[in-house]
Scaffold this active site. Structure first.
Site, PDB file in Angstrom:
ATOM      1  N   ARG A   1       7.454 -48.985  -8.954  1.00 44.98           N
ATOM      2  CA  ARG A   1       8.107 -49.342  -7.697  1.00 44.98           C
ATOM      3  C   ARG A   1       7.678 -50.738  -7.298  1.00 44.98           C
ATOM      4  O   ARG A   1       6.476 -51.019  -7.168  1.00 44.98           O
ATOM      5  CB  ARG A   1       7.727 -48.339  -6.608  1.00 44.98           C
ATOM      6  CG  ARG A   1       8.425 -48.623  -5.275  1.00 44.98           C
ATOM      7  CD  ARG A   1       8.056 -47.590  -4.214  1.00 44.98           C
ATOM      8  NE  ARG A   1       6.699 -47.797  -3.710  1.00 44.98           N
ATOM      9  CZ  ARG A   1       6.090 -46.956  -2.872  1.00 44.98           C
ATOM     10  NH1 ARG A   1       6.702 -45.855  -2.482  1.00 44.98           N
ATOM     11  NH2 ARG A   1       4.868 -47.208  -2.435  1.00 44.98           N
TER      12      ARG A   1
ATOM     13  N   HIS B   1     -15.846  -8.517   2.178  1.00 47.35           N
ATOM     14  CA  HIS B   1     -14.844  -9.403   2.760  1.00 47.35           C
ATOM     15  C   HIS B   1     -15.033 -10.835   2.265  1.00 47.35           C
ATOM     16  O   HIS B   1     -14.081 -11.501   1.836  1.00 47.35           O
ATOM     17  CB  HIS B   1     -14.941  -9.357   4.298  1.00 47.35           C
ATOM     18  CG  HIS B   1     -14.039 -10.349   4.977  1.00 47.35           C
ATOM     19  ND1 HIS B   1     -14.465 -11.609   5.345  1.00 47.35           N
ATOM     20  CD2 HIS B   1     -12.738 -10.274   5.321  1.00 47.35           C
ATOM     21  CE1 HIS B   1     -13.465 -12.256   5.899  1.00 47.35           C
ATOM     22  NE2 HIS B   1     -12.406 -11.474   5.903  1.00 47.35           N
TER      23      HIS B   1
ATOM     24  N   CYS C   1       9.499 -37.966  -6.401  1.00 48.95           N
ATOM     25  CA  CYS C   1       8.160 -38.546  -6.550  1.00 48.95           C
ATOM     26  C   CYS C   1       7.326 -38.478  -5.281  1.00 48.95           C
ATOM     27  O   CYS C   1       6.253 -39.065  -5.218  1.00 48.95           O
ATOM     28  CB  CYS C   1       8.249 -39.999  -7.030  1.00 48.95           C
ATOM     29  SG  CYS C   1       9.042 -41.098  -5.843  1.00 48.95           S
TER      30      CYS C   1
ATOM     31  N   ARG D   1       2.747 -47.415  -7.673  1.00 45.16           N
ATOM     32  CA  ARG D   1       2.909 -48.175  -6.429  1.00 45.16           C
ATOM     33  C   ARG D   1       2.227 -49.530  -6.601  1.00 45.16           C
ATOM     34  O   ARG D   1       1.000 -49.622  -6.555  1.00 45.16           O
ATOM     35  CB  ARG D   1       2.280 -47.420  -5.260  1.00 45.16           C
ATOM     36  CG  ARG D   1       2.738 -45.977  -5.099  1.00 45.16           C
ATOM     37  CD  ARG D   1       1.888 -45.296  -4.052  1.00 45.16           C
ATOM     38  NE  ARG D   1       2.183 -43.879  -3.854  1.00 45.16           N
ATOM     39  CZ  ARG D   1       1.627 -42.879  -4.537  1.00 45.16           C
ATOM     40  NH1 ARG D   1       0.736 -43.120  -5.495  1.00 45.16           N
ATOM     41  NH2 ARG D   1       1.950 -41.640  -4.269  1.00 45.16           N
TER      42      ARG D   1
ATOM     43  N   ARG E   1      -3.706   2.839   8.572  1.00 43.84           N
ATOM     44  CA  ARG E   1      -3.983   1.538   7.948  1.00 43.84           C
ATOM     45  C   ARG E   1      -2.721   0.684   7.913  1.00 43.84           C
ATOM     46  O   ARG E   1      -1.611   1.192   7.810  1.00 43.84           O
ATOM     47  CB  ARG E   1      -4.462   1.718   6.497  1.00 43.84           C
ATOM     48  CG  ARG E   1      -5.711   2.548   6.314  1.00 43.84           C
ATOM     49  CD  ARG E   1      -5.922   2.811   4.819  1.00 43.84           C
ATOM     50  NE  ARG E   1      -6.956   3.782   4.534  1.00 43.84           N
ATOM     51  CZ  ARG E   1      -8.218   3.495   4.205  1.00 43.84           C
ATOM     52  NH1 ARG E   1      -8.584   2.238   4.119  1.00 43.84           N
ATOM     53  NH2 ARG E   1      -9.080   4.436   3.948  1.00 43.84           N
TER      54      ARG E   1
ATOM     55  N   SER F   1      15.082 -41.929  -7.860  1.00 44.67           N
ATOM     56  CA  SER F   1      13.853 -41.171  -7.629  1.00 44.67           C
ATOM     57  C   SER F   1      13.800 -40.868  -6.134  1.00 44.67           C
ATOM     58  O   SER F   1      13.791 -41.786  -5.315  1.00 44.67           O
ATOM     59  CB  SER F   1      12.625 -41.979  -8.051  1.00 44.67           C
ATOM     60  OG  SER F   1      11.455 -41.231  -7.836  1.00 44.67           O
TER      61      SER F   1
ATOM     62  N   TYR G   1      13.244 -34.521 -13.545  1.00 43.23           N
ATOM     63  CA  TYR G   1      11.781 -34.500 -13.580  1.00 43.23           C
ATOM     64  C   TYR G   1      11.223 -34.440 -12.166  1.00 43.23           C
ATOM     65  O   TYR G   1      11.912 -34.731 -11.193  1.00 43.23           O
ATOM     66  CB  TYR G   1      11.217 -35.726 -14.322  1.00 43.23           C
ATOM     67  CG  TYR G   1      11.400 -37.038 -13.588  1.00 43.23           C
ATOM     68  CD1 TYR G   1      10.449 -37.491 -12.673  1.00 43.23           C
ATOM     69  CD2 TYR G   1      12.514 -37.843 -13.832  1.00 43.23           C
ATOM     70  CE1 TYR G   1      10.616 -38.690 -12.007  1.00 43.23           C
ATOM     71  CE2 TYR G   1      12.693 -39.047 -13.169  1.00 43.23           C
ATOM     72  CZ  TYR G   1      11.745 -39.463 -12.247  1.00 43.23           C
ATOM     73  OH  TYR G   1      11.908 -40.645 -11.583  1.00 43.23           O
TER      74      TYR G   1
ATOM     75  N   GLY H   1      -8.422  -7.508   4.850  1.00 43.71           N
ATOM     76  CA  GLY H   1      -9.260  -7.699   6.032  1.00 43.71           C
ATOM     77  C   GLY H   1      -8.582  -8.369   7.200  1.00 43.71           C
ATOM     78  O   GLY H   1      -9.182  -8.524   8.261  1.00 43.71           O
TER      79      GLY H   1
ATOM     80  N   LYS I   1       0.838  -1.209   0.000  1.00 40.62           N
ATOM     81  CA  LYS I   1       0.000   0.000   0.000  1.00 40.62           C
ATOM     82  C   LYS I   1       0.867   1.252   0.000  1.00 40.62           C
ATOM     83  O   LYS I   1       0.663   2.175  -0.791  1.00 40.62           O
ATOM     84  CB  LYS I   1      -0.928  -0.011   1.216  1.00 40.62           C
ATOM     85  CG  LYS I   1      -1.948   1.111   1.215  1.00 40.62           C
ATOM     86  CD  LYS I   1      -2.915   0.976   2.398  1.00 40.62           C
ATOM     87  CE  LYS I   1      -3.648  -0.331   2.364  1.00 40.62           C
ATOM     88  NZ  LYS I   1      -4.996  -0.287   2.909  1.00 40.62           N
TER      89      LYS I   1
ATOM     90  N   ARG J   1      -3.360  -1.612  -6.125  1.00 36.04           N
ATOM     91  CA  ARG J   1      -2.518  -2.801  -5.966  1.00 36.04           C
ATOM     92  C   ARG J   1      -2.900  -3.772  -7.052  1.00 36.04           C
ATOM     93  O   ARG J   1      -3.984  -3.675  -7.634  1.00 36.04           O
ATOM     94  CB  ARG J   1      -2.712  -3.433  -4.586  1.00 36.04           C
ATOM     95  CG  ARG J   1      -4.129  -3.897  -4.308  1.00 36.04           C
ATOM     96  CD  ARG J   1      -4.297  -4.347  -2.874  1.00 36.04           C
ATOM     97  NE  ARG J   1      -5.690  -4.643  -2.554  1.00 36.04           N
ATOM     98  CZ  ARG J   1      -6.160  -4.773  -1.325  1.00 36.04           C
ATOM     99  NH1 ARG J   1      -5.363  -4.619  -0.291  1.00 36.04           N
ATOM    100  NH2 ARG J   1      -7.429  -5.051  -1.094  1.00 36.04           N
TER     101      ARG J   1
ATOM    102  N   MET K   1      -5.759  -7.401   8.868  1.00 35.41           N
ATOM    103  CA  MET K   1      -5.192  -6.501   9.878  1.00 35.41           C
ATOM    104  C   MET K   1      -6.097  -5.278  10.031  1.00 35.41           C
ATOM    105  O   MET K   1      -7.119  -5.168   9.381  1.00 35.41           O
ATOM    106  CB  MET K   1      -3.767  -6.133   9.494  1.00 35.41           C
ATOM    107  CG  MET K   1      -2.820  -7.328   9.640  1.00 35.41           C
ATOM    108  SD  MET K   1      -1.135  -6.930   9.177  1.00 35.41           S
ATOM    109  CE  MET K   1      -1.291  -6.665   7.422  1.00 35.41           C
TER     110      MET K   1
END
Length: 897
Positions: free
Chosen positions: A636, A474, A850, A580, A102, A783, A870, A111, A32, A358, A113
């Site tokens: 796996r 809000h 993974c 799995r 503020r 992995s 990856y 909202g 702000k 903002r 603070m």
């Protein structure tokens, strides 16, 4: 000595077409404050003021909630500058300067603070304000607002006490809206407010403006650590160490009659991203009236008013000259910031003032559209567009919406405040929403209006409905940020929270009744309604295409079912990073054969049982290989301890024995024999392959036979990657590599078909990471199983950590849950060591991740830095990972420039 001579600057002024700061100083001045400084320097109409830095807040908490020694003098200098620019004096009874105080953190926290308006009013200055404005009613309206806000924010009194006093006055006078009260009425309200304060606190309401100012500054700093702010920071990964700035700014008044107004605007629609001015305003009101939902505001534009069927005039119609100036200013701001802006403004007797700008919070759908449109309009580059969308927000797009063909039993209509749809049980309090939502129930929170205190319940709810408030209330702003659907301002809903019900259109909906809300249309529907899956195209496709062009990391999915694999492909997965196999063993059709294998007394018995499982496993892999069409599939081998497949109570044993024909006594005895004190570190993972090699031989055979079968059909040849879990030693890896190669080569010889396969390991033990060079002699890929690697590094059970991790986060020991976002210092170091030592032995070793961290943007950024090949994550997080990987690549490239 030299250190004491250098005075830290704690206060930065703005206003009068100049400023001490600018937009680049967001970390120091907060969002702000930085933007107020920037707007001032642009020559826009900004009321003058000053910003107390975030460093002052940090000092405040680091020094027992005390201010820096120089702060008081610097605030006095800042205040004098404001007095000079406005021609008014703070505390002067004849010509009083009033200010707002503020908060303003570097990240927007709407909202969360505290704010105080009209500060500087007291029994003397209120008369001065009345004479200066020529409007006694306005002066006392402002005073009562100040007393209520200051008493709540600074003195800690309940705002409901003041609302009850005001309601009593309105009831007695038979007045239904605040604007119907006269100056004399407001004077009486003020007298009652002050009396109530004195009764509650035992001392009068503060009259010294300087004491008021320091009380408000302290309250804003204190609000940085209130419960709702802490919860919001945790939810949005905002560090506590950032602190908040305090903005002290001269007041301008939107409540000075029909030529005055206040409002909130977005330069584009924050729900859809459409490129047209969007927002609301109220004539003769102050800013809090718009966002607090106390009065339902009016649209800014004539078109919006007509679309909403409103009869009250829009700002464009009520204040045409000011609107024309406003439209020009907001256009300037969007071009200057090169992003959609969220703007607060006030009109004081026909004169426009800008109070805030903002980058606007927006839904994922809007973020995509705005980013793609701004790139297509030439305001930003495609890479900048990729950086503009928060990866985690894509989650909003990947879930169902209401099927347009479904019948809609509409029981109420409000404003479409946040898109998406949700079904759940009606609850009327945030506490109930948090309680039921936390236990897995789907709930819809229905409130007159929400307040910042409701944030936990809003987070736990699937959707939110409010009877009052507008599109910038809000509830609307917070719901959009959370990705929750929200219907606001549904005025036809009459809530009786005590009775636990609401009425609308002649129907009564009670607590726990099922409703569905459509945040895209603003409708509340009775009962559950059919949903449909989202279509990922258009702006989504464009942005993901740009992301894929720049990212280096590949993105795979964790999947072992056809549905998961198909979903992953739909979302752009480039292979399976974790299949799995134990999940397949739990299938009801094959669990009997698995148990038979476990109960076998010798190798021959186990092999006979495994022969029954082999065709089922092969069929699983055939299906996955077909779906993945030649992409790598990391499988796996069996990981959990065998006792997990056995029943453990006598009742369960009897039931299983009857269903399978297995000996109940033998079942119970074997379950007891296999019991482990600490199964997570027990007979599991590759230890099963060493003890019972026939299990892994069967699995490798099933994988290779499936690959041969798919290749024989003329489909793209599968690329199986066979992964051994929980390996700790090079000798283990060699044993397992030999077992795999021996079995694979036998299948290749039998099938007379060459299949390219890889053998690797899951790195999930600290020793494996430290001795990665030993493993790399026989492993072609690593992995990183970061779920278990985090457990074994910290010595924390993920399943039990929920009991104490929150305490660690609240006390600042952990910044984030290490099972959600990777511990880059500890676990991350082990990954770096493993990558370095593994590559030293085998330069082309493939490296991936993974665990659940594979879908966490901060963890993906780490993976890019370390140079992994990856990441793999759940199917619905694949788009998030693709975007996060692109942002990480761009970030790394920017550092190198």
């Amino acid at each position: 000595m030299a250190e004491t001579m250098v005075k830290t600057r704690w206060v930065y002024a703005f206003g009068g077409g100049a400023a001490d700061g600018d937009a680049s100083m967001k970390n120091l001045l907060g969002g702000k404050g930085a933007n107020l400084a920037e707007m001032s320097s642009l020559g826009l109409p900004v009321p003058p003021g000053f910003t107390i830095t975030t460093e002052a807040c940090t000092h405040y908490y680091a020094n027992g909630r005390s201010y820096p020694a120089e702060l008081e003098a610097q605030v006095a200098t800042g205040l004098a500058k404001v007095e000079e620019l406005t021609g008014k004096s703070f505390g002067d009874a004849a010509n009083p300067l009033l200010v707002s105080v503020r908060s303003g953190a570097r990240a927007s926290m709407p909202g969360m603070m505290d704010t105080v308006l009209n500060l500087g009013l007291n029994d003397a200055t209120v008369d001065g304000l009345a004479k200066l404005s020529g409007d006694r009613r306005f002066a006392f309206d402002s005073y009562r607002r100040f007393i209520q806000m200051y008493s709540n924010v600074v003195l800690g009194l309940d705002h409901h006490m003041f609302e009850e006093i005001l309601d009593d006055h309105k009831d007695r006078l038979d007045v239904h809206v605040d604007t119907g009260l006269t100056a004399e009425n407001w004077e009486a309200v003020v007298a009652d407010y002050k009396q109530a304060v004195e009764q509650e606190l035992g001392e009068p309401f503060p009259q010294d403006p300087k004491a008021q100012l320091w009380g408000a500054i302290g309250a804003v700093f204190a609000s940085w650590m209130n419960d709702r702010a802490k919860f919001y920071r945790r939810m949005h990964d905002i560090p506590e160490s950032w602190g908040t700035a305090v903005n002290v700014q001269s007041m301008v008044f939107g409540n000075m009659g029909d030529g005055s107004a206040t409002g909130v605007a977005f330069t584009r629609n924050p729900s859809t991203g459409d490129n047209r001015l969007y927002g609301e305003f109220l004539i003769n009101a102050q800013g809090e009236d718009v966002v607090a939902g106390i009065r339902t505001p009016q649209p800014l534009t004539k078109v919006a008013r007509e679309e909403m069927g409103e009869t009250n005039p829009s700002m464009e119609e009520a204040l045409p000259e000011v609107f024309a100036q406003f439209k020009e200013v907001v256009g300037t701001l969007e071009k200057h910031y090169r992003d959609m802006q969220d703007i607060e403004f006030t009109v004081e007797q026909g004169r426009l003032y800008m109070l805030q700008t903002r980058n606007g919070k927006r839904t994922a759908k809007a973020a995509l559209k705005v980013a793609v449109d701004l790139a297509n309009e030439g305001l930003i580059t495609k890479e900048e567009a990729v950086m503009r969308v928060e990866p985690a927000s894509l989650d909003q797009l990947l879930h169902p919406t209401i099927d347009p063909a479904s019948p809609r039993d509409v029981i109420a209509t409000g404003l479409p405040a946040s898109p998406g749809a949700a079904t759940g049980k009606v609850v009327f309090t945030a506490e109930e929403a948090e309680k039921l939502g936390g236990s897995g129930e789907a709930v819809i929170l229905v409130r007159e209006e929400t307040s910042p205190e409701d944030i936990r319940g809003m987070d736990a709810a699937r959707g939110i409905v409010t009877a009052r408030g507008g599109m910038t209330s809000h509830a609307a702003v917070v719901a959009r940020g959370m990705g929750r659907p929200c219907v606001s301002g549904a005025g036809e809903i009459h809530i009786d929270a005590r009775a636990g019900e609401f009425r609308a259109r002649g129907k009564t909906i009670r607590a726990y009744d099922i409703v569905t809300i459509d945040g895209s249309t603003g409708e509340v529907l009775q009962g559950a309604v059919k949903m449909i899956e989202p279509e990922l195209s258009g702006d989504f496709g464009a942005l993901m295409g740009w992301a894929d062009q720049v990212r280096r990391l590949k993105v795979r999915a964790n999947a072992e079912t056809a549905l998961d694999a198909s979903t992953a492909r739909q979302f752009g997965a480039e292979g399976i990073g974790l299949c799995r196999t134990e999940h397949m063993f739990f299938d009801p059709a094959r669990i009997a054969a698995v148990r038979e294998m476990i109960l076998a007394d010798d190798v021959a018995g186990r092999k006979a049982a495994l022969a029954k499982i082999l065709p089922m496993q092969r069929a699983d892999f055939v299906e996955l290989f077909k779906i993945m069409e030649g992409l790598p599939v990391t499988i796996r081998l069996l990981d959990p301890p065998l006792h997990e497949f056995l029943p453990h109570t006598e009742e369960d044993v009897q039931s299983v024995a009857e269903a399978t024909g297995l000996d109940p006594a033998k079942l119970l005895r074997r379950a007891q024999e296999m019991h482990e004190v600490n199964p997570m570190l027990g007979h599991r993972g590759c230890r099963l392959g060493v003890s019972y090699p026939e299990i892994y031989e069967m699995q490798v055979r099933a994988i290779m036979e499936a690959a041969c079968e798919v290749a024989a059909e003329g489909r793209p040849a599968p690329i199986p990657e066979i992964m051994h879990p929980l390996v700790a030693k090079g000798e283990e890896m060699k044993f397992l590599r030999d077992l795999t190669d021996r079995t694979a080569k036998a299948v290749i010889a039998e099938q007379k078909r060459e299949i390219d396969y890889k053998v690797g390991t899951m790195v999930e033990l600290p020793r494996a990471a430290i001795r990665a060079g030993d493993l790399a002699e026989n492993a072609e890929f690593f992995s990183f199983g970061t779920n278990d690697l985090t457990q074994t590094t910290f010595g924390i059970s993920r399943d039990d950590s929920g009991r104490f991790l929150n305490a660690y986060i609240e006390k600042g020991i952990f910044e984030k849950d290490p099972f959600v976002s990777l511990d880059q210092d500890g676990v991350g170091d082990l990954i770096r060591i493993a990558a370095e030592r593994g590559r030293a032995v085998r330069p082309d070793v493939k490296l991936g991740i993974c665990g659940e961290h594979g879908g966490d943007p901060a963890s993906i950024d780490f993976c890019e830095k370390v140079g992994l090949d990856y990441v793999s994550c759940s199917p619905y997080r694949v788009p998030i990972a693709r975007l996060a990987a692109a942002q990480a690549a761009i970030g790394e490239r920017e550092k190198d420039r």
